[in-house]
Design an enzyme around this catalytic site. Structure first.
Site, PDB file in Angstrom:
ATOM      1  N   HIS A  62       0.953  -1.241  -0.028  1.00 46.33           N
ATOM      2  CA  HIS A  62       0.077  -0.096   0.198  1.00 46.33           C
ATOM      3  C   HIS A  62       0.968   1.288   0.030  1.00 46.33           C
ATOM      4  O   HIS A  62       0.275   2.306  -0.129  1.00 46.33           O
ATOM      5  CB  HIS A  62      -0.910   0.033   1.202  1.00 46.33           C
ATOM      6  N   HIS A  77       1.709   6.861  -0.384  1.00 47.77           N
ATOM      7  CA  HIS A  77       0.878   5.980   0.374  1.00 47.77           C
ATOM      8  C   HIS A  77      -0.561   5.846  -0.314  1.00 47.77           C
ATOM      9  O   HIS A  77      -1.238   6.999  -0.097  1.00 47.77           O
ATOM     10  CB  HIS A  77       0.931   6.769   1.959  1.00 47.77           C
TER      11      HIS A  77
END
Length: 648
Positions: A62, A77
């Site tokens: 992620h 992110h």
């Protein structure tokens, strides 16, 4: 002399450009991970925002990091809390060590899978070494749709080609040792994993971890807890610290089955209540911290004015008094506006919208109508409601700030992107204001009137018992805005009878809170805490307890509990001595209000001295011995402690 270099950053996805402060994750929104921006994606194509080398890829896919030739560490992110999805929505197209160019495809993100899991897909770009390398970050206008690969920011950075290489192995080993020791030792760890910014421990017993000491460690940004994990936010050095932790506790703790969670941990209704209370107090105190200084100063000014009026040096109708009182009173009057802004930043709502909501709550016409019994009862579109004055209130705007992020999220789902900037803010302000005015206001009115009537009845039965009860609970009533119904009773007593026994007890609660922060001042070794605790004590002795309550006593919960016990004892003593008050004033600065008119200094004034200074002594001693220790200090560099908030 350090030269300045410019670095362009592009948007990694198609979507709506957001300020980092609007990200629903306090670690990012408060800038703890560095400066940057965010995008609400409309598709799953993710590209590199800069040229550089891929330095790290999260095991859960992620997040990844890119280092530029200029030494800038850029974090991409993808999503909030998407670490819990264990990489399923992400197809990473690069590997660690690859050199990438701006606009190059690096990840394919499955937005449907993220939405189905009820996660937020916001993509964040942050310069994680901002403090060391960034001089300025210039970003184009927010809240507009941007095409993937478009340059949206320019960073002015320092040229660090001659940077000195330091041996940091010992630093990471030392930090790892301190974290493990203060988390309860290796024997308290089931397993530990890490993402791109934080260590994620699964502990056998979370209560063994010393949050405050860990937060104070050099190299730790903050501590937070979510999803059964004890998370220590490190930042860009997380890999090094993780390796050092594993080396010390053993590889058997690495990447174990994270479903192994302590079954002895507290669960149930009581645990939920404790957690909710802790969260509420955390948000409350963090929202107040930015304005504690001016609150304390304003309280002292109001106390000085009260003394000048008491000694007949100033008249309340003089121009000097009116102007000085406006300066001292403005911070308290407009508290909902200021808190709307600070609480929204804390909770991830829109700060400007919440400041407007605060302004609506104290709109002059609403305050005027709420102040009269004949006009306080009204209706909105046929819905009956009772108007309440929210001047100086705290609790209602905190509720609005908490609801704000959910309302905003809902509105963004149903309102087309091209008209969001116009309709989302005003509709959000409308909804939140009506929820508070129609929903919260009447509830507070009913509860506060019921409490007030009950307390007055108790006084008729036993002044001592009433003093114990009011002394113990009044400052808690202040926190939730339930004290307002007592104030008219006090005013009416003084106006019709010329005195008020109840106000004497309320006065005691101010002295107890002031004594508590005075004890903190005497005991703490922290210079900053000494400064604010002394100012808060003086303010409380002048009759204004907000700086003491929200700056210190609630922040260190045990201090507030012990202070309330001292306040109950002092209130009981006040009731037993039947101390009377002859003016709407109190605490230590308001001593003229306890001199009996036409009699002068006599038994009532001596009762005031015994009850008030006795309470002061009791509060100082109890808090000094049982309420506060220096181990309770929170991290100095973390002005908004994000403990217990769920983050990515």
């Amino acid at each position: 002399m350090t030269e300045q270099v410019l670095l362009s950053l592009s948007t990694p996805v198609n979507g709506n450009l957001l300020a980092l402060s609007k990200v629903k994750d306090p670690v990012f929104s408060q800038g703890l991970m560095g400066q940057g921006f965010a995008v609400e994606p409309i598709d799953g194509k993710v590209v590199a925002p800069v040229d550089g080398v891929v330095t790290v890829i999260s095991e859960t896919k992620h997040a990844l990091g890119i280092k530029t030739n200029n030494g800038v560490d850029v974090l991409i992110h993808m999503g909030i809390d998407t670490v819990e999805l264990k990489g399923k929505p992400f197809d990473v197209l690069v590997k660690q060590g690859d050199r990438v160019t701006m606009g190059e495809d690096i990840v394919k993100m499955n937005l449907k899978m993220i939405h189905d899991a009820k996660k937020i897909p916001t993509v964040i770009v942050a310069i994680t070494n901002s403090k060391d390398i960034l001089q300025e970050l210039m970003i184009i206008n927010f809240d507009k749709n941007i095409q993937v690969g478009s340059v949206v920011a320019v960073a002015a950075i320092k040229d660090i080609k001659k940077a000195v290489t330091k041996n940091t192995n010992n630093k990471y080993e030392l930090l790892a040792t301190k974290i493990v020791d203060n988390i309860g030792g290796a024997e308290n760890i089931n397993s530990v994993i890490h993402c791109i910014t934080r260590l994620r421990f699964y502990l056998k017993n979370e209560s063994k971890a010393n949050d405050e000491l860990i937060e104070n460690l050099d190299g730790v940004i903050t501590v937070t807890k979510a999803g059964g994990q004890y998370q220590v936010v490190i930042g860009q050095a997380v890999n090094d610290v993780y390796d050092a932790v594993i080396e010390q506790i053993g590889t058997q703790h690495a990447n174990n089955d994270t479903s192994v969670i302590d079954t002895s941990a507290k669960t149930g209704i009581w645990a939920s209540i404790q957690k909710s209370t802790s969260n509420f107090i955390s948000v409350l105190t963090a929202s107040m911290i930015p304005i504690i200084g001016i609150l304390a100063g304003s309280g002292i000014l109001k106390g000085i004015l009260a003394a000048l009026v008491g000694f007949k040096i100033l008249s309340v109708t003089s121009g000097t008094y009116i102007l000085l009182n406006a300066i001292g009173d403005a911070t308290f009057y407009f508290l909902p506006v200021v808190l709307g802004f600070t609480a929204a930043k804390r909770l991830g709502s829109d700060p400007i919208v919440l400041a407007i909501v605060g302004g609506i709550l104290i709109y002059p016409q609403i305050v005027t109508l709420a102040g009269k019994t004949s006009t306080a009862s009204t209706n909105f579109l046929g819905i009956p409601t009772t108007l309440v004055s929210y001047v100086s209130s705290v609790f209602p705007i905190i509720v609005a700030a908490w609801l704000g992020k959910y309302v905003e999220r809902f509105l963004k789902k149903i309102i087309p992107t091209y008209v969001r900037s116009v309709f989302v803010p005003i509709l959000e302000a409308l909804i939140l204001s009506l929820v508070i005015i129609i929903g919260v206001g009447p509830i507070i009115t009913v509860l506060s009137k019921g409490l007030s009537n009950g307390l007055v009845s108790i006084y008729s039965f036993s002044p001592t018992l009433c003093g114990l009860v009011i002394g113990g609970v009044y400052q808690t009533m202040v926190i939730f805005g339930l004290h307002w119904a007592l104030i008219p009773i006090v005013i009416n007593d003084i106006a019709t009878n010329g005195h008020s026994y109840i106000n004497s007890i309320l006065s005691i609660t101010m002295v107890a809170q002031g004594g508590a922060v005075l004890a903190v001042f005497l005991r703490t070794k922290n210079k900053h805490l000494k400064e604010i605790s002394l100012a808060a004590a003086i303010s409380a002795f002048c009759g204004v307890t907000e700086p003491a309550l929200y700056g210190i006593n609630l922040k260190y919960k045990r201090v507030f509990v012990v202070a309330s016990i001292a306040s109950a004892i002092g209130g009981g003593l006040t009731g037993f001595l039947k101390v009377n008050n002859y003016a709407l004033s109190g605490a230590l600065i308001g001593f003229p209000a306890f001199i009996t008119p036409g009699v002068g200094i006599g038994s009532n004034f001596y009762g005031y001295l015994i009850s008030h200074y006795g309470t002061l002594l009791i509060s100082v001693v109890l808090v000094y011995l049982f309420g506060f220790t220096n181990k309770m200090l929170v991290k100095k560099s973390d002005p908004m402690n994000v403990d217990n908030l769920k983050v990515a």
